[in-house]
Design a protein around this motif. Sequence first.
Motif, PDB file in Angstrom:
ATOM      1  N   LEU A   3       0.827  -1.196   0.000  1.00  0.00           N
ATOM      2  CA  LEU A   3       0.000   0.000   0.000  1.00  0.00           C
ATOM      3  C   LEU A   3       0.868   1.255   0.000  1.00  0.00           C
ATOM      4  CD1 LEU A   3      -2.859   1.120   0.142  1.00  0.00           C
ATOM      5  CD2 LEU A   3      -2.686   1.039   2.619  1.00  0.00           C
ATOM      6  N   LEU A   4       1.960   1.213   0.725  1.00  0.00           N
ATOM      7  CA  LEU A   4       2.877   2.353   0.774  1.00  0.00           C
ATOM      8  C   LEU A   4       3.533   2.593  -0.592  1.00  0.00           C
ATOM      9  CD1 LEU A   4       4.212   4.512   2.517  1.00  0.00           C
ATOM     10  CD2 LEU A   4       5.994   2.853   3.057  1.00  0.00           C
ATOM     11  N   MET A   9       3.901   5.747  -5.633  1.00  0.00           N
ATOM     12  CA  MET A   9       3.828   5.835  -7.092  1.00  0.00           C
ATOM     13  C   MET A   9       2.787   6.861  -7.537  1.00  0.00           C
ATOM     14  SD  MET A   9       6.050   4.007  -8.562  1.00  0.00           S
ATOM     15  CE  MET A   9       5.461   3.686 -10.194  1.00  0.00           C
ATOM     16  N   LEU A  10       1.640   6.878  -6.880  1.00  0.00           N
ATOM     17  CA  LEU A  10       0.606   7.856  -7.216  1.00  0.00           C
ATOM     18  C   LEU A  10       1.088   9.274  -6.950  1.00  0.00           C
ATOM     19  CD1 LEU A  10      -2.689   6.147  -6.034  1.00  0.00           C
ATOM     20  CD2 LEU A  10      -1.961   6.631  -8.361  1.00  0.00           C
ATOM     21  N   ALA A  11       1.790   9.474  -5.875  1.00  0.00           N
ATOM     22  CA  ALA A  11       2.309  10.803  -5.554  1.00  0.00           C
ATOM     23  C   ALA A  11       3.334  11.244  -6.590  1.00  0.00           C
ATOM     24  CB  ALA A  11       2.918  10.803  -4.158  1.00  0.00           C
ATOM     25  N   LEU A  12       4.175  10.322  -7.019  1.00  0.00           N
ATOM     26  CA  LEU A  12       5.186  10.668  -8.013  1.00  0.00           C
ATOM     27  C   LEU A  12       4.568  10.957  -9.380  1.00  0.00           C
ATOM     28  CD1 LEU A  12       8.041   8.140  -7.162  1.00  0.00           C
ATOM     29  CD2 LEU A  12       8.032  10.607  -6.797  1.00  0.00           C
ATOM     30  N   LEU A  13       3.483  10.268  -9.716  1.00  0.00           N
ATOM     31  CA  LEU A  13       2.847  10.483 -11.007  1.00  0.00           C
ATOM     32  C   LEU A  13       1.982  11.740 -11.044  1.00  0.00           C
ATOM     33  CD1 LEU A  13       1.848   6.849 -11.974  1.00  0.00           C
ATOM     34  CD2 LEU A  13       3.677   8.238 -12.935  1.00  0.00           C
ATOM     35  N   GLY A  15       2.518  14.516  -9.288  1.00  0.00           N
ATOM     36  CA  GLY A  15       3.310  15.723  -9.065  1.00  0.00           C
ATOM     37  C   GLY A  15       3.492  16.549 -10.330  1.00  0.00           C
ATOM     38  N   PRO A  16       4.000  15.968 -11.420  1.00  0.00           N
ATOM     39  CA  PRO A  16       4.160  16.750 -12.648  1.00  0.00           C
ATOM     40  C   PRO A  16       2.832  17.233 -13.231  1.00  0.00           C
ATOM     41  CG  PRO A  16       5.493  14.772 -12.751  1.00  0.00           C
ATOM     42  CD  PRO A  16       4.636  14.663 -11.534  1.00  0.00           C
ATOM     43  N   ALA A  17       1.792  16.433 -13.092  1.00  0.00           N
ATOM     44  CA  ALA A  17       0.489  16.841 -13.625  1.00  0.00           C
ATOM     45  C   ALA A  17      -0.039  18.063 -12.880  1.00  0.00           C
ATOM     46  CB  ALA A  17      -0.496  15.690 -13.534  1.00  0.00           C
ATOM     47  N   SER A  18       0.133  18.102 -11.597  1.00  0.00           N
ATOM     48  CA  SER A  18      -0.351  19.265 -10.849  1.00  0.00           C
ATOM     49  C   SER A  18       0.497  20.498 -11.147  1.00  0.00           C
ATOM     50  CB  SER A  18      -0.361  18.967  -9.348  1.00  0.00           C
ATOM     51  OG  SER A  18       0.966  18.765  -8.890  1.00  0.00           O
TER      52      SER A  18
END
Length: 89
Positions: A3-4, A9-13, A15-18
Amino acid sequence: MRLLSVALMLALLTGPASAQMMNLMPEVKTMTPEEKEQDAIRQKAYRDSLKQIPDNKGSVDPWGNVRSDAPKAAAPAKQSRTKTGSAAQ
């Protein structure tokens, strides 16, 4: 642990989109009266220069001087026929 790693992975993906979404609304630049006047002068000069371009009414056939025979005239219009096959009058 799994889960961690998914959360990481979601946080890393995301980041650039935001970061890309932040600049969707750039600052609106207002023009000063002098800039507006200069723009109007440029637009008028552009329109005037477009009016000075002559119309090209020359030959449309770029290969016309290569051919030995003159271009053929348009074919005569055919008579329209009715459903029975006889010529319309």
